[in-house]
Design a protein around this motif. Structure first.
Motif, mmCIF file in Angstrom:
data_model
loop_
_atom_site.group_PDB
_atom_site.id
_atom_site.type_symbol
_atom_site.label_atom_id
_atom_site.label_comp_id
_atom_site.label_asym_id
_atom_site.label_seq_id
_atom_site.Cartn_x
_atom_site.Cartn_y
_atom_site.Cartn_z
ATOM 1 N N ASP A 8 -10.847 21.329 19.242
ATOM 2 C CA ASP A 8 -11.305 21.497 17.872
ATOM 3 C C ASP A 8 -12.594 20.763 17.564
ATOM 4 O O ASP A 8 -13.317 21.141 16.641
ATOM 5 N N LEU A 9 -12.862 19.691 18.287
ATOM 6 C CA LEU A 9 -14.051 18.892 18.017
ATOM 7 C C LEU A 9 -14.508 18.226 19.307
ATOM 8 O O LEU A 9 -13.683 17.736 20.080
ATOM 9 N N LEU A 10 -15.821 18.215 19.519
ATOM 10 C CA LEU A 10 -16.422 17.480 20.630
ATOM 11 C C LEU A 10 -17.248 16.350 20.029
ATOM 12 O O LEU A 10 -18.126 16.595 19.203
ATOM 13 N N ILE A 11 -16.939 15.130 20.435
ATOM 14 C CA ILE A 11 -17.659 13.937 19.977
ATOM 15 C C ILE A 11 -18.401 13.358 21.163
ATOM 16 O O ILE A 11 -17.820 13.146 22.226
ATOM 17 N N GLU A 12 -19.671 13.079 20.977
ATOM 18 C CA GLU A 12 -20.465 12.388 21.988
ATOM 19 C C GLU A 12 -20.615 10.938 21.537
ATOM 20 O O GLU A 12 -20.984 10.682 20.396
ATOM 21 N N LYS A 13 -20.325 10.007 22.437
ATOM 22 C CA LYS A 13 -20.428 8.582 22.103
ATOM 23 C C LYS A 13 -21.259 7.867 23.147
ATOM 24 O O LYS A 13 -21.377 8.325 24.281
ATOM 25 N N THR A 14 -21.803 6.719 22.762
ATOM 26 C CA THR A 14 -22.613 5.929 23.685
ATOM 27 C C THR A 14 -22.020 4.548 23.941
ATOM 28 O O THR A 14 -22.547 3.799 24.764
ATOM 29 N N LEU A 15 -20.946 4.216 23.254
ATOM 30 C CA LEU A 15 -20.254 2.937 23.420
ATOM 31 C C LEU A 15 -18.779 3.204 23.705
ATOM 32 O O LEU A 15 -18.306 4.323 23.498
ATOM 33 N N PRO A 16 -18.020 2.198 24.142
ATOM 34 C CA PRO A 16 -16.619 2.438 24.480
ATOM 35 C C PRO A 16 -15.748 2.972 23.342
ATOM 36 O O PRO A 16 -14.855 3.770 23.570
ATOM 37 N N GLY A 17 -15.989 2.538 22.132
ATOM 38 C CA GLY A 17 -15.175 2.986 21.010
ATOM 39 C C GLY A 17 -15.591 4.343 20.496
ATOM 40 O O GLY A 17 -16.765 4.565 20.182
ATOM 41 N N SER A 18 -14.646 5.243 20.371
ATOM 42 C CA SER A 18 -14.943 6.608 19.934
ATOM 43 C C SER A 18 -15.315 6.694 18.460
ATOM 44 O O SER A 18 -15.873 7.694 18.021
ATOM 45 N N PHE A 19 -15.032 5.651 17.695
ATOM 46 C CA PHE A 19 -15.376 5.643 16.276
ATOM 47 C C PHE A 19 -16.796 5.114 16.035
ATOM 48 O O PHE A 19 -17.391 5.390 14.996
ATOM 49 N N THR A 20 -17.332 4.348 16.968
ATOM 50 C CA THR A 20 -18.605 3.663 16.770
ATOM 51 C C THR A 20 -19.786 4.627 16.855
ATOM 52 O O THR A 20 -20.032 5.229 17.902
ATOM 53 N N GLY A 21 -20.489 4.772 15.740
ATOM 54 C CA GLY A 21 -21.685 5.597 15.711
ATOM 55 C C GLY A 21 -21.440 7.088 15.857
ATOM 56 O O GLY A 21 -22.345 7.820 16.275
ATOM 57 N N THR A 22 -20.228 7.545 15.544
ATOM 58 C CA THR A 22 -19.909 8.971 15.666
ATOM 59 C C THR A 22 -19.388 9.511 14.331
ATOM 60 O O THR A 22 -19.111 8.752 13.407
ATOM 61 N N ALA A 23 -19.191 10.802 14.279
ATOM 62 C CA ALA A 23 -18.644 11.462 13.090
ATOM 63 C C ALA A 23 -17.132 11.633 13.180
ATOM 64 O O ALA A 23 -16.543 12.437 12.454
ATOM 65 N N LEU A 24 -16.480 10.862 14.050
ATOM 66 C CA LEU A 24 -15.045 11.029 14.261
ATOM 67 C C LEU A 24 -14.217 10.730 13.007
ATOM 68 O O LEU A 24 -13.394 11.552 12.601
ATOM 69 N N GLU A 25 -14.410 9.583 12.411
ATOM 70 C CA GLU A 25 -13.556 9.219 11.281
ATOM 71 C C GLU A 25 -13.687 10.173 10.091
ATOM 72 O O GLU A 25 -12.654 10.579 9.531
#
Length: 181
Positions: A79-96
């Motif tokens: 349903d969603l693809l998130i690209e991240k640059t740090l270990p936490g999937s919430f950091t700097g992403t549109a996840l939350e």
């Protein structure tokens, strides 16, 4: 509770790259099983991809074969693809914001590596008030050796699972999670 399944960093780097996941055996099969059953039960699936933007990065370099999602993950529905640059999937992403928009209150963690991105994401989710499940047989790692010491993949994986169960997550097997869907 409305839940989502997070598939964290199931990328070629962990199969054919410099960081081959070795433990536990069968983790990749369980990741695929979790995705397939989540899809069957209409549980939203969030695929998370780690990217290192540095042009000289030895692993997860953007555009490199190692950075690409494993073919078995890429071709499954999500349903969603998130690209991240740090270990936490919430950091700097549109996840939350996406989770809030979809009314998600519970997340289930699967993917790689147990002690890094899976652990960090689970802790971030817990700190934000989400209920967290951590799939012990659908997460995985490898042996680590650095200036601080060395640890086997099995011991590292187990230590993280024990810590997760203490406070942050409900640690469970994939089949147990599927039974509860």
């Amino acid at each position: 509770m409305k839940q989502a399944l997070f598939i964290i960093d199931v990328q070629n780097e962990y199969f054919t790259g410099v960081l081959p996941v070795t433990y536990p055996a069968g983790s990749f099969e369980n990741i695929k099983k979790a995705i397939d059953r989540a899809h069957d039960f209409q549980v939203p699936i969030v695929v998370i991809q780690h990217v290192n933007p540095a042009s000289e990065a030895p692993a997860f370099r953007k555009g490199s074969p190692g950075c690409e999602l494993h073919d078995e993950i890429r071709r499954r529905p999500y349903d969603l693809l998130i690209e991240k640059t740090l270990p936490g999937s919430f950091t700097g992403t549109a996840l939350e914001p996406w989770l809030k928009e979809h009314g998600i209150t519970e997340i289930t963690i699967a993917g790689y590596m147990t002690q890094m991105c899976c652990d960090t994401t689970a802790r971030q989710a817990f700190h934000r008030g989400y209920a967290v499940n951590f799939l012990s047989d659908a997460t995985g790692t490898l042996a680590i050796s650095n200036a601080a010491g060395n640890i086997s993949a099995a011991d590292l994986h187990t230590a993280i699972l024990i810590t997760q169960q203490m406070r942050f997550s409900r640690v469970m097997k994939t089949d147990e999670w599927i039974t509860g869907l």
